[in-house]
Design an enzyme around this catalytic site. Structure first.
Site, PDB file in Angstrom:
ATOM      1  N   LYS A  27       0.834  -1.201   0.000  1.00 31.84           N
ATOM      2  CA  LYS A  27       0.000   0.000   0.000  1.00 31.84           C
ATOM      3  C   LYS A  27       0.871   1.253   0.000  1.00 31.84           C
ATOM      4  CE  LYS A  27      -3.855  -0.720   2.361  1.00 31.84           C
ATOM      5  NZ  LYS A  27      -4.493  -0.981   3.662  1.00 31.84           N
ATOM      6  N   ARG A  97      -3.346   3.006   8.393  1.00 29.30           N
ATOM      7  CA  ARG A  97      -3.605   1.821   7.549  1.00 29.30           C
ATOM      8  C   ARG A  97      -2.419   0.876   7.595  1.00 29.30           C
ATOM      9  NH1 ARG A  97      -4.703   4.490   1.769  1.00 29.30           N
ATOM     10  NH2 ARG A  97      -5.972   2.618   1.478  1.00 29.30           N
ATOM     11  N   GLY A 106      -6.408 -10.677   7.949  1.00 29.57           N
ATOM     12  CA  GLY A 106      -6.042 -11.027   9.312  1.00 29.57           C
ATOM     13  C   GLY A 106      -5.225  -9.932   9.963  1.00 29.57           C
ATOM     14  N   MET A 108      -4.480  -5.880  10.947  1.00 27.71           N
ATOM     15  CA  MET A 108      -5.354  -4.871  11.525  1.00 27.71           C
ATOM     16  C   MET A 108      -6.119  -4.091  10.467  1.00 27.71           C
ATOM     17  SD  MET A 108      -4.682  -1.518  13.714  1.00 27.71           S
ATOM     18  CE  MET A 108      -5.048  -0.502  12.293  1.00 27.71           C
ATOM     19  N   ARG A 357      -3.385  -1.491  -6.655  1.00 27.72           N
ATOM     20  CA  ARG A 357      -2.621  -2.747  -6.563  1.00 27.72           C
ATOM     21  C   ARG A 357      -3.045  -3.611  -7.747  1.00 27.72           C
ATOM     22  NH1 ARG A 357      -5.988  -4.823  -1.335  1.00 27.72           N
ATOM     23  NH2 ARG A 357      -7.911  -4.031  -2.165  1.00 27.72           N
ATOM     24  N   HIS A 479     -10.245 -43.141 -12.180  1.00 26.63           N
ATOM     25  CA  HIS A 479     -10.611 -43.486 -13.559  1.00 26.63           C
ATOM     26  C   HIS A 479     -11.527 -42.431 -14.150  1.00 26.63           C
ATOM     27  CE1 HIS A 479     -13.041 -45.531 -16.660  1.00 26.63           C
ATOM     28  NE2 HIS A 479     -11.864 -46.035 -16.990  1.00 26.63           N
ATOM     29  N   ARG A 601      -3.285 -46.167 -26.080  1.00 24.68           N
ATOM     30  CA  ARG A 601      -3.481 -47.379 -25.254  1.00 24.68           C
ATOM     31  C   ARG A 601      -4.336 -48.349 -26.039  1.00 24.68           C
ATOM     32  NH1 ARG A 601      -5.201 -43.116 -22.073  1.00 24.68           N
ATOM     33  NH2 ARG A 601      -3.889 -42.582 -20.278  1.00 24.68           N
ATOM     34  N   ARG A 657       1.321 -48.262 -27.335  1.00 26.08           N
ATOM     35  CA  ARG A 657       1.761 -49.124 -26.250  1.00 26.08           C
ATOM     36  C   ARG A 657       1.140 -50.505 -26.418  1.00 26.08           C
ATOM     37  NH1 ARG A 657       0.073 -47.544 -20.228  1.00 26.08           N
ATOM     38  NH2 ARG A 657      -1.962 -48.228 -20.981  1.00 26.08           N
ATOM     39  N   GLU A 784       8.746 -46.822 -16.036  1.00 30.32           N
ATOM     40  CA  GLU A 784       7.677 -46.620 -15.053  1.00 30.32           C
ATOM     41  C   GLU A 784       7.818 -47.491 -13.812  1.00 30.32           C
ATOM     42  OE1 GLU A 784       3.861 -47.573 -16.752  1.00 30.32           O
ATOM     43  OE2 GLU A 784       4.707 -49.104 -18.050  1.00 30.32           O
ATOM     44  N   SER A 803       9.699 -43.325 -22.591  1.00 32.53           N
ATOM     45  CA  SER A 803       8.598 -42.451 -22.213  1.00 32.53           C
ATOM     46  C   SER A 803       8.292 -42.728 -20.751  1.00 32.53           C
ATOM     47  CB  SER A 803       7.369 -42.727 -23.083  1.00 32.53           C
ATOM     48  OG  SER A 803       6.314 -41.891 -22.664  1.00 32.53           O
ATOM     49  N   GLY A 805       6.328 -43.210 -17.655  1.00 36.27           N
ATOM     50  CA  GLY A 805       4.952 -43.462 -17.222  1.00 36.27           C
ATOM     51  C   GLY A 805       4.872 -43.035 -15.779  1.00 36.27           C
ATOM     52  N   THR A 806       4.627 -41.773 -15.568  1.00 39.09           N
ATOM     53  CA  THR A 806       4.766 -41.240 -14.202  1.00 39.09           C
ATOM     54  C   THR A 806       3.631 -41.652 -13.275  1.00 39.09           C
ATOM     55  OG1 THR A 806       3.909 -39.188 -15.086  1.00 39.09           O
ATOM     56  CG2 THR A 806       6.275 -39.302 -14.698  1.00 39.09           C
ATOM     57  N   ASN A 807       2.523 -42.174 -13.816  1.00 34.85           N
ATOM     58  CA  ASN A 807       1.487 -42.680 -12.905  1.00 34.85           C
ATOM     59  C   ASN A 807       2.020 -43.898 -12.175  1.00 34.85           C
ATOM     60  OD1 ASN A 807      -0.100 -40.748 -14.085  1.00 34.85           O
ATOM     61  ND2 ASN A 807      -1.235 -42.178 -15.373  1.00 34.85           N
ATOM     62  N   ASP A 808       2.494 -44.879 -12.942  1.00 31.86           N
ATOM     63  CA  ASP A 808       3.039 -46.084 -12.316  1.00 31.86           C
ATOM     64  C   ASP A 808       4.332 -45.775 -11.579  1.00 31.86           C
ATOM     65  OD1 ASP A 808       1.495 -48.480 -12.557  1.00 31.86           O
ATOM     66  OD2 ASP A 808       1.639 -48.213 -14.733  1.00 31.86           O
ATOM     67  N   CYS A 870       4.352 -39.670 -20.646  1.00 31.80           N
ATOM     68  CA  CYS A 870       2.971 -39.877 -21.061  1.00 31.80           C
ATOM     69  C   CYS A 870       2.051 -40.098 -19.878  1.00 31.80           C
ATOM     70  CB  CYS A 870       2.861 -41.021 -22.047  1.00 31.80           C
ATOM     71  SG  CYS A 870       3.404 -42.604 -21.362  1.00 31.80           S
ATOM     72  N   TYR A 890       9.648 -34.210 -25.280  1.00 30.86           N
ATOM     73  CA  TYR A 890       8.228 -33.849 -25.375  1.00 30.86           C
ATOM     74  C   TYR A 890       7.457 -34.274 -24.142  1.00 30.86           C
ATOM     75  CZ  TYR A 890       7.236 -38.753 -26.394  1.00 30.86           C
ATOM     76  OH  TYR A 890       7.122 -40.106 -26.293  1.00 30.86           O
TER      77      TYR A 890
HETATM   78  P1  ADP Z   1      -7.877  -2.322   3.241  1.00 27.74           P
HETATM   79  O1  ADP Z   1      -6.464  -2.748   3.205  1.00 27.74           O
HETATM   80  O2  ADP Z   1      -8.754  -3.202   4.062  1.00 27.74           O
HETATM   81  O3  ADP Z   1      -8.415  -2.025   1.885  1.00 27.74           O
HETATM   82  P2  ADP Z   1      -7.528   0.468   3.549  1.00 27.74           P
HETATM   83  O4  ADP Z   1      -6.375   0.971   4.353  1.00 27.74           O
HETATM   84  O5  ADP Z   1      -7.331   0.521   2.094  1.00 27.74           O
HETATM   85  O6  ADP Z   1      -7.904  -0.955   4.060  1.00 27.74           O
HETATM   86  O7  ADP Z   1      -8.754   1.360   3.998  1.00 27.74           O
HETATM   87  C1  ADP Z   1     -10.084   0.969   4.129  1.00 27.74           C
HETATM   88  C2  ADP Z   1     -10.985   1.980   3.480  1.00 27.74           C
HETATM   89  O8  ADP Z   1     -10.752   3.285   3.981  1.00 27.74           O
HETATM   90  C3  ADP Z   1     -10.755   2.060   1.994  1.00 27.74           C
HETATM   91  O9  ADP Z   1     -11.978   2.219   1.332  1.00 27.74           O
HETATM   92  C4  ADP Z   1      -9.922   3.293   1.847  1.00 27.74           C
HETATM   93  O10 ADP Z   1     -10.075   3.848   0.583  1.00 27.74           O
HETATM   94  C5  ADP Z   1     -10.447   4.178   2.957  1.00 27.74           C
HETATM   95  N1  ADP Z   1      -9.435   5.142   3.404  1.00 27.74           N
HETATM   96  C6  ADP Z   1      -8.222   4.826   3.896  1.00 27.74           C
HETATM   97  N2  ADP Z   1      -7.517   5.946   4.149  1.00 27.74           N
HETATM   98  C7  ADP Z   1      -8.297   6.971   3.812  1.00 27.74           C
HETATM   99  C8  ADP Z   1      -8.124   8.396   3.844  1.00 27.74           C
HETATM  100  N3  ADP Z   1      -6.987   8.954   4.247  1.00 27.74           N
HETATM  101  N4  ADP Z   1      -9.151   9.153   3.434  1.00 27.74           N
HETATM  102  C9  ADP Z   1     -10.309   8.579   3.017  1.00 27.74           C
HETATM  103  N5  ADP Z   1     -10.539   7.276   2.977  1.00 27.74           N
HETATM  104  C10 ADP Z   1      -9.537   6.459   3.365  1.00 27.74           C
HETATM  105 MG    MG Z   2       1.797 -47.716 -16.637  1.00 28.13          MG
HETATM  106 MG    MG Z   3      -7.871  -0.862   0.607  1.00 31.21          MG
END
Ligand code: ADP
Ligand code: MG
Ligand code: MG
Length: 913
Positions: A27, A97, A106, A108, A357, A479, A601, A657, A784, A803, A805-808, A870, A890
């Site tokens: 970001k 952010r 996962g 923040m 991104r 199969h 075959r 074969r 094979e 050739s 025969g990687t299954n066997d 094969c 091949y």
């Molecule tokens: P995520 O990684 O979950 O996308 P973001 O950091 O991109 O989280 O932010 C979540 C939301 O908040 C997004 O829609 C982003 O565009 C908005 N946002 C983040 N920073 C700002 C800011 N400085 N002004 C306005 N909106 C923001």
């Molecule tokens: Mg075979």
């Molecule tokens: Mg975002």
């Protein structure tokens, strides 16, 4: 000067750039890059991932000098904006952010509107003359901070989020449906209740001091790097723990200041179709996550995307901002040389970019974008080839469900079960429970889905007649899966929820009963099974190539496909052949670009019509003479088969074969069938049963099969060699070139091959003399079993080609029977004992070592030894790449995998260079 920890961006200039992802996170690096490009980005600064690393090494403290650097960056922001942090008149507000080098769920969540408190919120209200807006920002900030920094979340899965609960109560009390219907006073009241909640839960007042808020948020971001969800995600995706996350502190822009404000997300191209048009959604008068959170229904970004005239697109609502977004889309798309996923906010009609991104896309879009970008002069063909994952081509070749219809089906609870996505594509049809019914129904013009516990060679014709195949047992290399892929059939296997009752002709799935004749729809790309009919669309490429119902010039997709394939062919050195047993399969493979047959075959031909009788006669014959009599009946049929294939292949090499499976596979299993066979053969039921008993093996996979059959019954090899060579002579006389390659299976000792080769050579001499035709044939072997690879130098004295025969080979290297692997495969994968199914992808460290040795030893004896593969792996991209690296000539794969192998081979060559 010591290490630098803080990188500023603003006013058209940034300390960082897109190249600094490891230091600034994805970001932060892209915010810097966009700033440098002159794109409007709210200014801010990024605290580097090195601080995160330090934070962990020193138990939650910051490196000396960081506070100073943050302080300086804040001042710079204040001066730039003409606002002060905590200033009651003109407060500076920021977002905090997180952002690692790779995006990581996962971590923040973002905190918006940081810097608000009981005093600054009043200042904001006065300044904007809009108390509603000011308190809307404050209540959002309080709940986000309470949630992500103070950890006030729902305490159990049955509870709702505590902030959510309060706002819901208030909305109910005010009789409104949406957040934006709450008045300024309501929102003010909400802020009071939120602060109360915080005090009650954490025993402290909400921090009023903006600097304390800021450091609280920064600490929470770094702390979230080590929360269990993030750790688990890193483990699964192989992301190193010491990579760390960065923190971005950025000035707020507001999409919630009124009806000339908005926030949205978009892609620089359509991520589903790849079309080069802006694609996205937005919401008027909203902030941050509102668009994705589903608080109100977002509106389409432009007119072309409207599906309903009542919608109001951004293009119509704010034409200037839309035009600006369109301008920036082009800049970003071209600059990053890839489709971007962007976030933006419009404050009082001015557009601000908040994130860019590389966007996720369907296989179809990946392909279209790559080809388009070459035409637009953005990418070279080489780069385009690297942009398309070979397996993504599947989406181009297979019929697919209409996306909206499928959504509807899911919404109406039509999803029945999920299995393994063995044969991609979409099929809809009526359920039948056996292969004979499948054939009969199909003959009547019905579309059917063949549902079985698992399939066997007996079911081939029924499988062929069906639109799709569904089994309750078996894995990706069962199969059913194998045959389906070869036929290009839609197939879902291992769907354990199906309780199939052949007798009642019905199946029960989680309490739902599906009877014979009921419609179901099978998505072989996802493994989903639905009740009812979902409309499908055939792929255009196939309409042109196979059905010929569409002219090449009428299909842009087909033209794009051909172009990409031409680039692939120009870059690859590895040959691509096909596994095909019949002329029609061979023809399909040729249309997909196969350069020969790598595996034909012969035993599949033995099941056709009358032949099985002759085969059974041969097996039941007590003497060599009896066998030869039966074989004489098979000879002309096999010869015709081979002629058909040679004609289709027009001089391309064809590897055939000799008989491979244990003979009992050709005998009946049902009592009634045994009786019929006995009658047909004119022998007693007891004889048939006695023969079956005699042929019974404890472990057929390691039993009397492969070249061991030809050693014991040389007359079988002789008949097959004769059929091949007679066919070759006859087709040659028709004026076509023929290159048969006769392949002896399961050789582990050079003497086995020598024995079989002598038979072939003798027959060949006879036949060629008889016809007065010279055929350029060769005899080679499959490698094979491990001993074949270990003694490849010896074997190469007799073999003109190898050739794999990687299954066997996989079965014998692992000591695992593929047919029995399903019982523990899941556990092995779940418990991460194996990273992948070795029957699907070549195990490069084990099986691959033997392959490498086989190539080296074989070529030490015979430097020009042709080596191919094969096994099923020949169409799997990572395996194809491995084959390229160890110097195979091949790969050979099922017809529908040929384009995938061509692309994988090209990518292997490009990557190596
Ligand atoms: P995520 O990684 O979950 O996308 P973001 O950091 O991109 O989280 O932010 C979540 C939301 O908040 C997004 O829609 C982003 O565009 C908005 N946002 C983040 N920073 C700002 C800011 N400085 N002004 C306005 N909106 C923001
Ligand atoms: Mg075979
Ligand atoms: Mg975002």
């Amino acid at each position: 000067m010591g290490t630098r920890y803080v990188y500023f961006f603003g006013e058209g200039k940034a300390d960082g750039s897109a190249a600094m992802k490891h230091l600034l996170g994805g970001k932060g690096a892209n915010l810097a890059e966009m700033t440098n490009l002159g794109i409007p980005v709210p200014p801010g600064f990024t605290i580097s991932t090195e601080v995160c690393t330090y934070f962990y090494q020193s138990k939650g403290s910051y490196p000396p000098g960081l506070e100073q650097e943050v302080e300086e960056a804040l001042h710079r922001l204040e001066n730039l904006m003409g606002r002060r942090f905590g200033d009651p008149e003109k407060p500076l507000l920021v977002s905090v952010r997180s952002g690692a080098a790779v995006s990581m769920p996962g971590m923040m969540d973002t905190v918006l509107n940081l810097g608000l408190n009981d005093r600054t919120v009043e200042g904001l209200a006065r300044e904007t003359h809009d108390p509603r807006f000011a308190y809307d920002c404050y209540r959002r900030f309080l709940s986000m901070y309470g949630d992500v920094v103070l950890g006030l979340k729902a305490e159990s899965p049955d509870e709702i989020d505590p902030f959510e609960e309060i706002i819901d109560e208030l909305k109910k009390a005010r009789g409104v449906q949406f957040d934006n219907q709450l008045s300024a006073d309501d929102l003010k009241e909400l802020c009071l209740r939120y602060k109360e909640l915080i005090r009650r839960k954490i025993g402290k007042d909400f921090p009023q001091e903006p600097k304390a808020q800021l450091w609280g948020a920064i600490g929470a971001v770094f702390g979230s790097w080590d929360n269990p969800r993030a750790i688990a995600y890193r483990q699964i995706n192989g992301i190193p723990d010491d990579m760390g996350t960065a923190v971005n502190v950025q000035c707020m822009v507001f999409g919630n200041m009124g009806d000339d404000c908005a926030t949205g997300v978009a892609f620089t191209r359509n991520p589903a179709t790849g079309e080069n048009v802006l694609y996205g959604e937005y919401l008027v008068n909203a902030q941050g996550e509102d668009v994705v959170a589903g608080i109100r229904t977002p509106q389409p970004i432009n007119i072309r995307q409207k599906t309903d005239p009542s919608m109001v697109s951004l293009e119509e609502a704010m034409p200037e901002a839309y035009a600006e977004l369109e301008r920036i889309r082009k800049i970003l798309d071209r600059h990053y040389r890839d489709m971007q996923d962007i976030e933006f906010t419009i404050q009082r009609r001015k557009l601000w970019m908040l994130q860019t991104r590389t966007g996720k896309r369907t296989g179809f879009a990946a392909f279209k974008i790559a080809v388009d970008m070459v035409r637009e002069g953005i990418l070279t063909p080489k780069e385009a080839l690297l942009r398309v994952e070979p397996n993504q081509l599947n989406q181009l070749l297979r019929p697919i469900f209409d996306a909206q219809a499928k959504q509807k089906a899911i919404a109406s609870k039509a999803l029945l079960a999920k299995g393994l996505n063995a044969g991609p594509g979409a099929a809809t049809g009526r359920v039948v429970f056996n292969a004979v019914d499948a054939e009969e129904w199909a003959e009547r013009g019905e579309k059917v889905i063949l549902v079985r516990l698992e399939t066997s060679p007996d079911d081939i014709r029924g499988m062929h007649a069906a639109q799709g195949i569904l089994t309750s047992r078996g894995g990706m290399t069962s199969h059913a899966a194998l045959v389906a892929r070869q036929m290009g059939k839609v197939c879902v296997v291992g769907c354990g929820d199906l309780e199939i009752d052949y007798k009642q002709r019905q199946m029960t799935v989680n309490g739902r009963v599906v009877k014979e004749g009921d419609w179901i729809s099978v998505d072989g790309s996802t493994g989903e099974v639905f009740v009812g009919q979902i409309p499908t669309r055939p792929s255009e490429v196939l309409q042109v190539l196979l059905d010929k119902t569409l002219k090449p010039e009428e299909s842009a997709i087909y033209q794009d496909y051909m172009e990409l394939m031409q680039w692939a062919d120009a870059h690859r050195s590895l040959g691509v052949r096909t596994n095909a047993d019949q002329p029609d399969q061979a023809e399909t493979a040729l249309l997909f670009g196969a350069e020969g047959i790598g595996l034909c075959r012969t035993e599949h031909m033995f099941f056709e019509g009358e032949r099985i009788h002759a085969v059974r006669e041969m097996i039941l014959a007590p003497t060599k003479e009896g066998r030869e009599k039966a074989l004489a009946k098979l000879l002309p049929m096999q010869r015709e088969d081979f002629k058909g294939i040679f004609r289709v292949m027009k001089g391309l090499p064809v590897t055939i074969r000799t008989l491979d499976p244990p003979l009992h596979e050709f005998l009946p299993t049902q009592e009634a069938d045994i009786r019929t066979v006995a009658e047909q053969m004119g022998v007693s039921v007891e004889r048939v049963r006695a023969k079956m008993q005699a042929l019974h093996e404890a472990n057929p996979m390691l039993g009397h099969r492969g070249c061991r059959l030809g050693v014991v019954y040389p007359e079988i090899t002789a008949m097959q060699a004769r059929a091949i060579l007679e066919a070759a002579c006859e087709v040659k006389k028709e004026g076509l070139d023929v290159h048969p390659e006769i392949m002896i299976p399961l050789v582990g000792h050079v003497a086995e091959l020598a024995h079989q080769k002598r038979i072939v050579d003798e027959v060949a001499r006879e036949v060629m003399e008889q016809y007065g035709v010279q055929v350029d044939y060769v005899v080679g072997t499959m490698i094979e079993v491990p001993r074949g690879a270990l003694t490849a130098d010896e074997i190469a004295k007799e073999a003109m080609f190898f050739s794999f025969g990687t299954n066997d080979l996989t079965q014998t290297v692992y000591g695992i029977s593929r047919d029995d692997a399903a019982k523990f495969l899941h556990d092995y994968l779940d418990k991460r004992i194996w990273d992948f199914d070795p029957f699907e992808r070549i195990d490069q460290d084990g099986v691959g070592q033997l392959m490498k040795m086989g190539v080296e030893k074989g070529r030490a004896t015979r430097p020009d030894l042709k080596v191919g593969i094969c096994g099923e792996h020949g169409g799997e991209p990572s395996s194809v790449e491995f084959c390229h690296r160890i110097g195979l000539n091949y790969v050979s794969c099922s017809p529908y995998r040929v384009p995938i192998a061509r692309l994988a081979a090209a990518r292997a060559a490009i990557r190596e260079a």
